[in-house]
Design a protein around this motif. Structure first.
Motif, short mmCIF file in Angstrom:
data_model
loop_
_atom_site.label_atom_id
_atom_site.label_comp_id
_atom_site.label_asym_id
_atom_site.label_seq_id
_atom_site.Cartn_x
_atom_site.Cartn_y
_atom_site.Cartn_z
N THR B 434 0.85 -1.20 0.00
CA THR B 434 0.00 0.00 0.00
C THR B 434 0.88 1.25 0.00
N PHE B 435 0.33 2.33 -0.52
CA PHE B 435 1.12 3.55 -0.67
C PHE B 435 0.36 4.81 -0.26
N GLU B 436 -0.91 4.67 0.04
CA GLU B 436 -1.70 5.84 0.38
C GLU B 436 -2.38 5.66 1.74
N ARG B 449 -5.54 -15.60 -0.44
CA ARG B 449 -5.56 -14.83 -1.68
C ARG B 449 -5.75 -13.34 -1.43
N TYR B 450 -6.37 -12.99 -0.31
CA TYR B 450 -6.68 -11.59 -0.02
C TYR B 450 -6.14 -11.18 1.35
N ILE B 451 -6.00 -9.86 1.52
CA ILE B 451 -5.65 -9.30 2.83
C ILE B 451 -6.67 -8.20 3.15
N VAL B 452 -7.25 -8.27 4.33
CA VAL B 452 -8.10 -7.17 4.80
C VAL B 452 -7.27 -6.36 5.78
N MET B 466 -7.57 -6.20 -0.33
CA MET B 466 -6.81 -6.22 -1.58
C MET B 466 -6.34 -7.66 -1.82
N LEU B 467 -5.97 -7.94 -3.07
CA LEU B 467 -5.32 -9.21 -3.35
C LEU B 467 -3.94 -9.19 -2.68
N THR B 471 -3.00 -5.56 -5.56
CA THR B 471 -3.97 -5.09 -6.56
C THR B 471 -5.39 -5.37 -6.08
N GLY B 472 -6.35 -4.86 -6.84
CA GLY B 472 -7.76 -5.15 -6.55
C GLY B 472 -8.25 -4.52 -5.26
N LEU B 473 -7.75 -3.32 -4.94
CA LEU B 473 -8.12 -2.65 -3.69
C LEU B 473 -9.62 -2.31 -3.68
#
Lengths: 197, 493
Positions: B434-436, B449-452, B466-467, B471-473
């Motif tokens: 993440t960057f923001e 597969r995902y991270i919350v 996101m994945l 990606t896929g935020l």
């Protein structure tokens, strides 16, 4: 809970005044509740003042109490605890980011705190450790715990009986400043005192 | 009022056992819930028609057509998630048609319209979230609602002309408290139905039905279990203080599960998904509690003097790793839940918190400030050996071990704002995801597969998914207030 106490105190006060024998009642009350040997010399209840003062007396001993610690033992009432601070009783100390060592500029503050605690020798105090909003909840609870313990250790080294001091950490909960900049964070990284009784 | 509460509980979309607690929490017995028409049953998955499951052979053929893959003739899955780049399949989502008679009055029409919206919203949400499809808005060219039905051949033709290789359509029927939904997924290239299902649930629960279908579709296409019926735990301050909430994986249907008016922190799942471990100040200082979601029973499991925080169930569910400060400093301990015996793990002057079990239960990743500022360390439980994993960053926190054991996610800050990073369990392969904004508390989906995680901006935190490659935020709609400390459940079906 705090609100209940705040509401309750004026009501209790006015009721007592209404029956016109507040001082007498309180004095008896105080005497009957100070049966433990250490607290035999219970103070005379002052003529006037907030009801909190009367409640205070059963928990304090020594002639200097009136001078500096007269509000000290009001259970959990923030307003009165703050008043005690204002009158030179117990001051909060602050910390650098992610640190729990006592800063040089806070050593004199803690010396004052220790001096007050030695005089008010029956007062029990809770030291509350807090952090700024940055970082994770769990780490900050641990950090606040370390801050409160640093203060406890420092006071013990200055001769305060450790059994009168308990610690709790609230992590980044309950900030005194809800802002999000360095100024707010600096105010929130603190250890403060709550007088238990 | 009661009816409204029941609807909100049903919206949580839990199975019968899990629902019981919410009725109890709301002061309603399950019997009372039944009396006012709440259907306490799991959705029944019944095969709609004989053509529902396509034969394996046809799936393999479709795989070649759709993905143009010639590498693995034995592949069972429609979509190979292990491929370096998963190609998204163009998908058209058809309108969900009402299959019943004309509504008798405006009230019935409104109810039908509301259910339709919920179903459609959940379906498009799940399909987008799967990251398997390139969704094409193409209702108009596939079906004309005003002109009766069209033949399947014609439908496939129109879909392909519009660029959609696959098509999902469905219909529903609302009968008093019962909702029946039919859903079909077509391969328009092959001209075949891949999956067709008919479900019946209580009418208060349309989203859960869609999540149930999405799980089955996902498994049909990828050969892997879907996460659409999994749940999230998180902390929200919407009542004015921090309480624990339970929601669907997409943040919807949140139900408050603690109501003590105190501060409640860092909820965690038991490995069987039936219990919630959390820290609370409700006894006056931070202690650990276990809430049984089936019975509603809430038990203090660790209430030692000092702090009791950061509890995590071992993978076998028999022990907790936690932080206690009974000695002079907050350190890691193991608590055997059967014997109640504590075992001290770390003995530093500093802080050790936030343990994360390896899936095999052999190691713990945790945060320690023994190197001067917070870094992530690894403790081997058998040998007692510790190894430092992170060297960069001013502040590294909240390690989360992926269920497949391959990756550790954590939060890192250099300047006050945190971001989510991943690394391998040996500390190599550092990747910033993440960057923001200000991002904290990563938690993995049970399929890895995902991270919350929670993401804060201007003092308000929301949950995002996101994945695992960043990606896929997707921002979750969890309701009012700040939502923090998410914990993704294990598979619950």
């Amino acid at each position: 809970m705090k609100r209940i106490i705040v509401l309750f105190l004026p009501i209790a006060l006015s009721l007592m005044l209404a029956v016109g024998c507040a001082n007498k009642l309180l004095k008896e009350n105080v005497t009957s509740q100070t049966a433990t040997p250490a607290e035999k010399k219970s103070e005379t209840v002052p003529e006037e003042g907030p009801v909190g003062e009367s409640v205070t007396q059963r928990n304090l001993s020594g002639s200097e109490v009136k001078e500096r610690g007269k509000y000290a033992s009001v259970p959990g009432d923030e307003g009165l605890t703050r008043k005690a601070e204002k009158e030179g009783s117990l001051y909060a100390v602050h910390f650098d980011f992610d640190k729990y060592n006592i800063r040089d500029q806070d050593r004199s503050v803690l010396a004052e705190d220790a001096s007050w605690l030695r005089k008010n020798s029956v007062v029990k105090v809770r030291i509350e450790g807090y952090c700024d909003e940055r970082g994770e909840a769990e780490y900050n609870v641990a950090l606040g715990d370390k801050r409160a313990r640093s203060v406890k250790k420092y006071l013990e080294d200055l001769g305060v009986d450790g059994s009168r001091l308990t610690t709790i950490s609230y992590g980044f909960e309950n900030p005194v400043d809800k802002g999000h900049g360095e100024a707010a964070w600096a105010r929130n990284r603190r250890a403060e005192f709550k007088i238990l009784k | 009022m009661r009816a409204a509460l029941i609807v909100s509980a049903s919206a949580a979309g839990l199975g019968y056992e899990h629902k019981t607690i919410f009725f109890l929490a709301l002061g309603i017995s399950p019997d009372a819930a039944r009396r006012v028409g709440f259907n306490l049953k799991r959705p029944r998955a019944s095969v709609g028609t004989g053509d529902c499951h396509m034969k394996t052979g046809a799936i393999i053929i479709a795989l070649f057509v759709l993905l143009g893959s010639f590498s693995d003739a034995m592949a069972k899955e429609y979509i190979d998630l292990s491929a370096p780049t998963v190609k998204r399949i163009p998908l058209a989502i058809g309108d969900l048609t009402y299959m019943g008679a004309q509504p008798r009055d405006t009230k019935e029409a409104a109810a039908i319209s509301e259910v339709k919206n919920e179903l459609s919203n959940a379906l498009s949400g799940d399909l987008a979230f799967s990251n398997l499809f390139n969704i094409i808005d193409s209702r108009a060219f596939i079906e004309d609602p005003s002109a009766g039905g069209i033949s399947e051949t014609e439908m496939f033709k129109r879909a392909r002309a519009g660029g959609a290789d696959t098509y999902v359509k469905g219909g529903f029927l609302l009968d008093r408290e019962k909702l029946t939904v039919e859903l079909r997924f077509f391969d328009c290239v092959e001209g075949k139905q891949i999956l067709g299902k008919r479900y019946t649930v209580s009418s208060g629960n349309p989203r859960r039905l869609i999540h149930y279908f999405s799980d089955q579709l996902y498994e049909e296409l990828t050969g892997k279990k879907g996460v659409f019926t999994t749940k999230l735990l998180f902390v929200s301050n919407r009542t004015g203080n921090k309480e624990i909430y339970l929601s669907d994986y997409d943040g919807r249907g949140a139900v408050q599960i603690t109501r003590n008016g105190s501060i409640n922190l860092s909820p965690q799942w038991s490995p069987d998904g039936k219990k919630v471990l959390y820290a609370s100040y409700k006894k006056g200082w931070p202690c650990l509690f276990i809430l049984d979601l089936r019975t509603g029973r809430d038990t203090a499991v660790s209430d030692k003097k000092g702090i009791n925080i950061g509890g995590r169930f071992s993978p076998d569910g028999g022990r907790l790793a936690l932080t206690l400060s009974t000695k002079k400093s907050p350190g890691l301990f193991l608590l055997d839940l059967n014997t109640g015996v504590y075992r001290q793990l770390t003995d530093n002057y500093g802080i050790a918190v936030s343990p994360a079990w390896s899936p095999d239960g052999q190691r713990l990743a945790y945060v320690s400030d023994s190197a001067g500022n917070p870094h992530i360390f690894m403790l081997d439980l058998a040998t007692g050996e510790t190894k430092r994993l992170t060297y960069d960053g001013r502040y590294n926190s909240s390690p989360a071990w992926s269920p497949d054991g391959k990756t550790i996610a954590f939060s890192r800050s250099d300047n006050g704002l945190f971001n989510i990073w991943t690394m391998k369990p040996d500390g190599s392969g550092l990747t910033q995801l993440t960057f923001e904004r200000d991002n904290r508390s990563p938690s993995w989906s049970p399929d890895s597969r995902y991270i919350v995680f929670s993401s804060e901006s201007h003092g308000v935190a929301s949950l995002y998914i996101m994945l695992s490659d960043g990606t896929g935020l997707t921002k979750l709609d969890t309701g009012r207030g700040s939502s923090t400390s998410p914990a993704w459940s294990p598979f619950l079906q």
